[in-house]
Design an enzyme around this catalytic site. Sequence first.
Site, short mmCIF file in Angstrom:
data_model
loop_
_atom_site.label_atom_id
_atom_site.label_comp_id
_atom_site.label_asym_id
_atom_site.label_seq_id
_atom_site.Cartn_x
_atom_site.Cartn_y
_atom_site.Cartn_z
CB ALA A 68 -0.89 -0.01 1.23
N GLY A 113 0.59 -5.17 0.57
CA GLY A 113 -0.55 -5.27 -0.35
C GLY A 113 -0.22 -6.02 -1.65
CD GLU A 116 -2.16 -7.59 2.68
OE1 GLU A 116 -1.75 -6.48 2.26
OE2 GLU A 116 -2.76 -7.73 3.75
CD GLU A 136 1.48 -5.50 5.63
OE1 GLU A 136 2.26 -6.37 6.05
OE2 GLU A 136 0.85 -5.61 4.56
#
Length: 265
Positions: A68, A113, A116, A136
């Site tokens: 992200a 992300g 993911e 993260e």
Amino acid sequence: MAYEFKNLLVEVADGIAVVTINRPKSLNALNSETLAELDAAFAAIEADPEAKVLILTGSGEKSFVAGADISEMVNASAPEGRTMGLLARVAFKRLEDMEKPTIAAVNGFALGGGCEISMACDITLASDNAKFGQPEAGLGILPGFGGTQRLPRLTNKKIAKELIFGADIMISADEAMRIGLVNHVYPQAELMDEAKKLAKHFMLSSPYSIALAKQAINVGLDTDIDAGLKLEANLFGLSFATADKKEGMTCFLEKRMKERKFIGK
Ligand code: CAA
């Protein structure tokens, strides 16, 4: 056919929709605008009869998706963080539930992300320079685009905890294959050709059979085996109602399998 987006390149050719996340200056990091565009692109591809298989990749040779977008998140409030998580949840779930096969072609970093979104695809092919991780916790947050849910389901609880707690751990493509995150590893120069080869292979099967099998696997894995087996029996029965079943079996019995033509009904 090409679709216009600001942060994505989307092209449909020869039955294959290639979605390239195209923010090379930030190693293809996912900001909210890109997440919204991904959702729109997945919806458009789902509805496009020319698109039979989706390939998702990142632009450049260094990164698939480096997570992200940290520059967007740094000043975001809790409600804004939640909104971003929900945006990804909707887009990634649309990708995961798409009736067409989806292939992540991971061409470099797949962090946060990036790891993911690859997990929401049916198949993951990786280049030999790819690196996977969930950084993260090293940023003071936790995986928010499905990592705490899909990673333990795809690997196991202990592997997921090690990767998520040890935020700085980056694993190689080979290690990612060993733990179940990757189907095959290829030299980078061959990655897209191999992804397209696999997509073409999938296109030899009935798209309706694939859609039903995908539903049986995805729904079945999130339920108990008895309910999953009942679902499979029902979907197996449903496939007998299709023109594709008649075509596939007739072509087999008439020894002309190479001529079979499926219509997805
Ligand atoms: N968000 C925003 N920008 C990013 C980014 C990200 N996730 N990852 C890289 N960039 C930017 C860098 O800031 C840098 O920009 P500038 O040139 O303007 O400085 C540019 O991309 C190139 O990156 P680096 O100079 O850092 O390249 P490197 O080769 O030295 O390192 C890297 C590569 C190891 C991938 C490193 O960039 C990195 O660690 N990136 C962050 C990875 C990360 O923590 N991802 C998780 C984000 S949180 C998340 O994803 C939450 C979630 O669950 C959804």
